[in-house]
Design a protein around this motif. Structure first.
Motif, PDB file in Angstrom:
ATOM      1  N   ASP A   1     -16.031 -27.246   8.822  1.00 41.29           N
ATOM      2  CA  ASP A   1     -16.377 -26.179   9.769  1.00 41.29           C
ATOM      3  C   ASP A   1     -17.893 -26.050   9.681  1.00 41.29           C
ATOM      4  O   ASP A   1     -18.605 -26.867  10.210  1.00 41.29           O
ATOM      5  CB  ASP A   1     -15.635 -24.888   9.423  1.00 41.29           C
ATOM      6  N   THR A   2     -18.384 -25.083   8.927  1.00 41.45           N
ATOM      7  CA  THR A   2     -19.824 -25.025   8.679  1.00 41.45           C
ATOM      8  C   THR A   2     -20.174 -25.751   7.385  1.00 41.45           C
ATOM      9  O   THR A   2     -21.346 -25.980   7.101  1.00 41.45           O
ATOM     10  CB  THR A   2     -20.303 -23.564   8.586  1.00 41.45           C
ATOM     11  N   LYS A   3     -19.139 -26.082   6.624  1.00 42.28           N
ATOM     12  CA  LYS A   3     -19.303 -26.845   5.393  1.00 42.28           C
ATOM     13  C   LYS A   3     -18.055 -27.696   5.201  1.00 42.28           C
ATOM     14  O   LYS A   3     -16.991 -27.384   5.728  1.00 42.28           O
ATOM     15  CB  LYS A   3     -19.525 -25.917   4.195  1.00 42.28           C
ATOM     16  N   PRO A   4     -18.148 -28.775   4.430  1.00 43.44           N
ATOM     17  CA  PRO A   4     -16.970 -29.611   4.204  1.00 43.44           C
ATOM     18  C   PRO A   4     -16.030 -28.987   3.181  1.00 43.44           C
ATOM     19  O   PRO A   4     -16.438 -28.163   2.364  1.00 43.44           O
ATOM     20  CB  PRO A   4     -17.559 -30.919   3.675  1.00 43.44           C
ATOM     21  N   TRP A   5     -14.776 -29.407   3.246  1.00 43.70           N
ATOM     22  CA  TRP A   5     -13.769 -28.958   2.284  1.00 43.70           C
ATOM     23  C   TRP A   5     -12.763 -30.074   2.070  1.00 43.70           C
ATOM     24  O   TRP A   5     -12.442 -30.801   3.004  1.00 43.70           O
ATOM     25  CB  TRP A   5     -13.057 -27.708   2.792  1.00 43.70           C
ATOM     26  N   VAL A   6     -12.260 -30.229   0.850  1.00 42.46           N
ATOM     27  CA  VAL A   6     -11.207 -31.198   0.569  1.00 42.46           C
ATOM     28  C   VAL A   6     -10.027 -30.485  -0.062  1.00 42.46           C
ATOM     29  O   VAL A   6     -10.183 -29.456  -0.717  1.00 42.46           O
ATOM     30  CB  VAL A   6     -11.676 -32.361  -0.359  1.00 42.46           C
TER      31      VAL A   6
ATOM     32  N   GLU B   1      -8.422 -22.855   3.578  1.00 42.19           N
ATOM     33  CA  GLU B   1      -9.693 -23.270   4.192  1.00 42.19           C
ATOM     34  C   GLU B   1      -9.495 -24.482   5.090  1.00 42.19           C
ATOM     35  O   GLU B   1     -10.042 -24.537   6.198  1.00 42.19           O
ATOM     36  CB  GLU B   1     -10.741 -23.566   3.112  1.00 42.19           C
ATOM     37  N   HIS B   2      -8.715 -25.462   4.616  1.00 45.13           N
ATOM     38  CA  HIS B   2      -8.553 -26.664   5.430  1.00 45.13           C
ATOM     39  C   HIS B   2      -7.805 -26.372   6.728  1.00 45.13           C
ATOM     40  O   HIS B   2      -8.146 -26.912   7.779  1.00 45.13           O
ATOM     41  CB  HIS B   2      -7.904 -27.812   4.638  1.00 45.13           C
TER      42      HIS B   2
ATOM     43  N   ILE C   1      -9.182 -26.870  10.538  1.00 43.63           N
ATOM     44  CA  ILE C   1      -8.426 -27.622  11.542  1.00 43.63           C
ATOM     45  C   ILE C   1      -8.277 -26.803  12.822  1.00 43.63           C
ATOM     46  O   ILE C   1      -8.378 -27.339  13.930  1.00 43.63           O
ATOM     47  CB  ILE C   1      -7.055 -28.059  10.980  1.00 43.63           C
ATOM     48  N   ALA C   2      -8.055 -25.489  12.688  1.00 46.03           N
ATOM     49  CA  ALA C   2      -7.910 -24.622  13.865  1.00 46.03           C
ATOM     50  C   ALA C   2      -9.192 -24.600  14.700  1.00 46.03           C
ATOM     51  O   ALA C   2      -9.144 -24.519  15.924  1.00 46.03           O
ATOM     52  CB  ALA C   2      -7.524 -23.210  13.431  1.00 46.03           C
ATOM     53  N   LYS C   3     -10.349 -24.714  14.036  1.00 45.17           N
ATOM     54  CA  LYS C   3     -11.639 -24.681  14.736  1.00 45.17           C
ATOM     55  C   LYS C   3     -12.118 -26.068  15.146  1.00 45.17           C
ATOM     56  O   LYS C   3     -12.779 -26.230  16.162  1.00 45.17           O
ATOM     57  CB  LYS C   3     -12.698 -24.036  13.839  1.00 45.17           C
ATOM     58  N   ASN C   4     -11.826 -27.049  14.301  1.00 42.51           N
ATOM     59  CA  ASN C   4     -12.352 -28.402  14.493  1.00 42.51           C
ATOM     60  C   ASN C   4     -11.293 -29.354  13.958  1.00 42.51           C
ATOM     61  O   ASN C   4     -11.147 -29.496  12.759  1.00 42.51           O
ATOM     62  CB  ASN C   4     -13.668 -28.548  13.721  1.00 42.51           C
TER      63      ASN C   4
END
Length: 154
Positions: free
Chosen positions: A25-30, A52-53, A57-60
């Protein structure tokens, strides 16, 4: 991709259960999730929309995934799969029902909790997400020798 290559990928995917997903989103997440695969190489996992993931996904919907055999030794021929694609929440209950059947066949033990009724009635927070791959990079030194990998555009 020919039928033989598709079957090799399916065999690899069906013989593993864990996948690392990367979202942004504004930062990566795993996150690491249990998954199942259908015959069209779509991957499915369950998670809460509050994670968070799932929020990413909902945004991008862009996603990257990684599946490896964590029991490999550094001296063994390497095998693993890197995936690029899109992800989305599955909202058609008939599709969810079929996906849950695949899920329980591969991940037994949560049939009562992870049920279509509990999802419909919002008893549980988990929802089903689909990864639609558009590119797969299959590392397989046994198959591809010096090249080490092959890229499949889907």
């Amino acid at each position: 991709m020919d039928t033989k290559e598709k079957n090799i990928l399916l065999n690899f995917l069906k013989n593993h259960k864990l996948m690392t997903i990367a979202t942004f989103d504004t930062k990566p997440w795993v996150a690491t999730v249990f998954y199942v695969v259908d015959e069209n190489l779509n991957l499915y996992f369950l998670t809460s929309p509050k994670t968070e993931h799932a929020q990413h996904i909902a945004k991008n919907g862009m996603i990257a995934c990684n599946i490896v055999d964590s029991h490999q030794q550094v001296i063994n021929q390497k095998r693993g799969l890197q995936i690029e694609g899109t992800a989305e929440k599955v909202s058609v209950f008939e599709s969810i029902k079929k996906i849950l059947q695949m899920w329980h066949a591969n991940n037994p033990g949560k049939e009562e909790t992870l049920s279509i009724d509990n999802i419909k009635n919002k008893v549980i927070g988990a929802r089903v997400y689909r990864v639609n791959p558009n590119r797969m990079k299959f590392f397989n030194e046994e198959l591809y020798f010096k090249e080490e990998f092959k890229v499949f555009e889907l």
